[in-house]
Scaffold this active site. Structure first.
Site, PDB file in Angstrom:
ATOM      1  N   HIS A  71       0.810  -1.216   0.000  1.00  0.00           N
ATOM      2  CA  HIS A  71       0.000   0.000   0.000  1.00  0.00           C
ATOM      3  C   HIS A  71       0.846   1.270   0.000  1.00  0.00           C
ATOM      4  O   HIS A  71       0.337   2.348  -0.306  1.00  0.00           O
ATOM      5  CB  HIS A  71      -0.966  -0.014   1.179  1.00  0.00           C
ATOM      6  CG  HIS A  71      -2.102  -0.965   1.001  1.00  0.00           C
ATOM      7  ND1 HIS A  71      -3.213  -0.676   0.237  1.00  0.00           N
ATOM      8  CD2 HIS A  71      -2.273  -2.228   1.448  1.00  0.00           C
ATOM      9  CE1 HIS A  71      -4.025  -1.712   0.235  1.00  0.00           C
ATOM     10  NE2 HIS A  71      -3.490  -2.665   0.960  1.00  0.00           N
ATOM     11  N   ASP A  79       7.652   5.520  -0.931  1.00  0.00           N
ATOM     12  CA  ASP A  79       8.096   6.794  -0.370  1.00  0.00           C
ATOM     13  C   ASP A  79       7.702   6.971   1.099  1.00  0.00           C
ATOM     14  O   ASP A  79       7.832   8.066   1.648  1.00  0.00           O
ATOM     15  CB  ASP A  79       7.544   7.962  -1.184  1.00  0.00           C
ATOM     16  CG  ASP A  79       6.021   8.012  -1.204  1.00  0.00           C
ATOM     17  OD1 ASP A  79       5.380   7.171  -0.553  1.00  0.00           O
ATOM     18  OD2 ASP A  79       5.463   8.909  -1.876  1.00  0.00           O
ATOM     19  N   GLU A  91      -6.548   5.908   6.316  1.00  0.00           N
ATOM     20  CA  GLU A  91      -7.794   5.180   6.066  1.00  0.00           C
ATOM     21  C   GLU A  91      -8.242   5.346   4.622  1.00  0.00           C
ATOM     22  O   GLU A  91      -8.768   4.412   4.014  1.00  0.00           O
ATOM     23  CB  GLU A  91      -8.873   5.684   7.023  1.00  0.00           C
ATOM     24  CG  GLU A  91      -8.684   5.201   8.463  1.00  0.00           C
ATOM     25  CD  GLU A  91      -9.746   5.733   9.391  1.00  0.00           C
ATOM     26  OE1 GLU A  91     -10.530   6.612   8.949  1.00  0.00           O
ATOM     27  OE2 GLU A  91      -9.798   5.283  10.552  1.00  0.00           O
ATOM     28  N   THR A  99      -6.903  -2.360   7.545  1.00  0.00           N
ATOM     29  CA  THR A  99      -6.125  -1.634   8.525  1.00  0.00           C
ATOM     30  C   THR A  99      -4.728  -2.238   8.643  1.00  0.00           C
ATOM     31  O   THR A  99      -4.488  -3.358   8.221  1.00  0.00           O
ATOM     32  CB  THR A  99      -6.824  -1.667   9.884  1.00  0.00           C
ATOM     33  OG1 THR A  99      -7.169  -3.017  10.181  1.00  0.00           O
ATOM     34  CG2 THR A  99      -8.081  -0.824   9.858  1.00  0.00           C
ATOM     35  N   HIS A 199      -1.336 -13.439   0.552  1.00  0.00           N
ATOM     36  CA  HIS A 199      -2.385 -13.915   1.454  1.00  0.00           C
ATOM     37  C   HIS A 199      -2.046 -15.278   2.056  1.00  0.00           C
ATOM     38  O   HIS A 199      -2.851 -15.840   2.798  1.00  0.00           O
ATOM     39  CB  HIS A 199      -3.722 -14.004   0.709  1.00  0.00           C
ATOM     40  CG  HIS A 199      -4.281 -12.674   0.341  1.00  0.00           C
ATOM     41  ND1 HIS A 199      -5.312 -12.520  -0.564  1.00  0.00           N
ATOM     42  CD2 HIS A 199      -3.952 -11.417   0.737  1.00  0.00           C
ATOM     43  CE1 HIS A 199      -5.584 -11.230  -0.713  1.00  0.00           C
ATOM     44  NE2 HIS A 199      -4.773 -10.549   0.073  1.00  0.00           N
ATOM     45  N   THR A 242      -1.715 -23.281   6.176  1.00  0.00           N
ATOM     46  CA  THR A 242      -0.525 -22.915   6.964  1.00  0.00           C
ATOM     47  C   THR A 242      -0.514 -21.390   7.118  1.00  0.00           C
ATOM     48  O   THR A 242       0.253 -20.695   6.448  1.00  0.00           O
ATOM     49  CB  THR A 242       0.767 -23.383   6.272  1.00  0.00           C
ATOM     50  OG1 THR A 242       0.800 -22.867   4.932  1.00  0.00           O
ATOM     51  CG2 THR A 242       0.855 -24.891   6.240  1.00  0.00           C
ATOM     52  N   ASP A 247       4.395 -19.908   2.180  1.00  0.00           N
ATOM     53  CA  ASP A 247       4.558 -21.035   1.276  1.00  0.00           C
ATOM     54  C   ASP A 247       3.505 -20.946   0.185  1.00  0.00           C
ATOM     55  O   ASP A 247       2.922 -19.883  -0.029  1.00  0.00           O
ATOM     56  CB  ASP A 247       4.471 -22.366   2.031  1.00  0.00           C
ATOM     57  CG  ASP A 247       3.158 -22.522   2.796  1.00  0.00           C
ATOM     58  OD1 ASP A 247       2.199 -21.757   2.530  1.00  0.00           O
ATOM     59  OD2 ASP A 247       3.088 -23.414   3.676  1.00  0.00           O
TER      60      ASP A 247
END
Length: 341
Positions: A71, A79, A91, A99, A199, A242, A247
């Protein structure tokens, strides 16, 4: 009363500015991985040891660092604009349900304080974010990759300075995500699939995958809905196999329709991305190789105005113009960003 770290930062900065013998690197934007080799020889060790200690205290910090990396770099280049202590700006940049885990932000600041105490104010918060994220991925089981150094820190919060709006990462279609990634120099569809593999670690709040759970169109989505109905404040593992290991199990779970986000499941339903998901599920090496390449590309997203800014001397959470008021930093701890790392 100012904290000892704040006082130390001021003294180091003053010494750096007054001492003609101190050699500061010239931030030309050359993006060299060895940028700090001469100016801060201890930097790699400082970052690695700090990351190891943080991960022992709280495993969720790994996912938090990954979210910060993405993000911060995706909208306008790396930066550290996402770190500036402006809740509304953060936000806006992240969205209502995305968050940042607070310890991830505190980790970056603690590394800055250590590095500046040892080497002087020669390392930016943007560079520290890249190095710390890379190291925490490696320690969590993931691949090594080069990250460009010599990035300057933004003078304005992300929402004030950003020039590109992120698509909704949880609900966007593959076509929307591919188009969005392409505008940032991530035009290979494999970049999207590989970076979605972040993820493989982390957790998320029920509100961030509500569109998937409420559809209740498969066994897993019905399970998500039931769990969130019973425990609305629970945190859902994004990788159900996991969750704390970096992985390729995330891709294996997608093959069983166990993706938490709508965008996760879209990858296995799209004819272009589905074969890549299958390849990554079958080969951790294939995933790791592409993930490393994609993370290096993400770290080089172009900056609209070029490499302009400063090295934040007093805190990663405020610009140098905001001075040495340590009270500004206290908001980072007091806000207690909801941990959907």
């Amino acid at each position: 009363m100012a904290s000892s770290s704040a006082i130390l930062a001021v003294l180091v900065t003053a010494a750096a500015l007054l001492s003609p013998a101190m050699s500061l690197p010239v931030f030309t934007g050359d993006a060299s991985p060895d940028f700090h080799a001469a100016s801060c020889t201890q930097l790699d060790g400082i970052v690695w040891s700090s990351v190891e200690a943080a991960l022992r205290q709280e495993v969720a910090v790994a996912a938090g660092m990954l979210r910060l990396y993405f993000h911060d770099c995706f909208p306008q280049g790396c930066d550290a604009s996402i770190l500036l202590n402006n809740t509304a700006a953060r936000e806006t940049a992240l969205g209502p349900n995305l968050t940042i885990q607070p310890r991830a932000m505190q980790l970056i600041e603690s590394i800055r304080a250590r590095a500046h105490a040892v080497c002087g104010p020669v390392v930016s918060c943007a560079d520290i974010t890249l190095l710390a994220t890379r190291d925490i991925i490696v320690i969590s089981g993931g691949p090594w990759f080069n990250v460009p150094q010599g990035n300057l820190d933004s003078l304005a919060p992300a929402a004030q300075a950003k020039v590109f709006d992120l698509p909704a990462p949880n609900t966007a279609s593959v076509a929307t995500l591919v188009e969005s990634f392409g505008t940032r120099g991530l035009g290979d569809v494999a970049d999207l699939v590989a970076l979605s593999g972040a993820h493989t670690i982390g957790r998320s709040q029920c509100g961030s995958f509500e569109d998937r759970s409420q559809r209740a169109d498969d066994t897993f989505s019905r399970k998500l809905a039931a769990n969130c109905s019973k425990h609305p404040d629970r945190l859902q593992n994004l990788d159900v196999i996991t969750p704390d290991l970096f992985d390729n199990a995330y891709y294996k779970a997608l093959g069983f329709n166990q993706g938490v986000f709508t965008s996760d499941m879209a990858l296995v339903k799209n004819k272009t991305t589905a074969p890549i998901v299958k390849r990554f599920a079958e080969s951790k090496e294939a995933f790791f190789g592409q993930f490393a390449r994609s993370m290096e590309k993400l770290a080089r997203v172009p900056k609209p105005a070029g490499n302009v800014g400063e090295i934040r001397r007093f805190s990663c959470f405020r610009t140098n113009a905001q001075g040495t008021d340590a009270a500004v930093d206290a908001a980072v701890e007091e806000e207690g960003f909801a941990a959907s790392a």
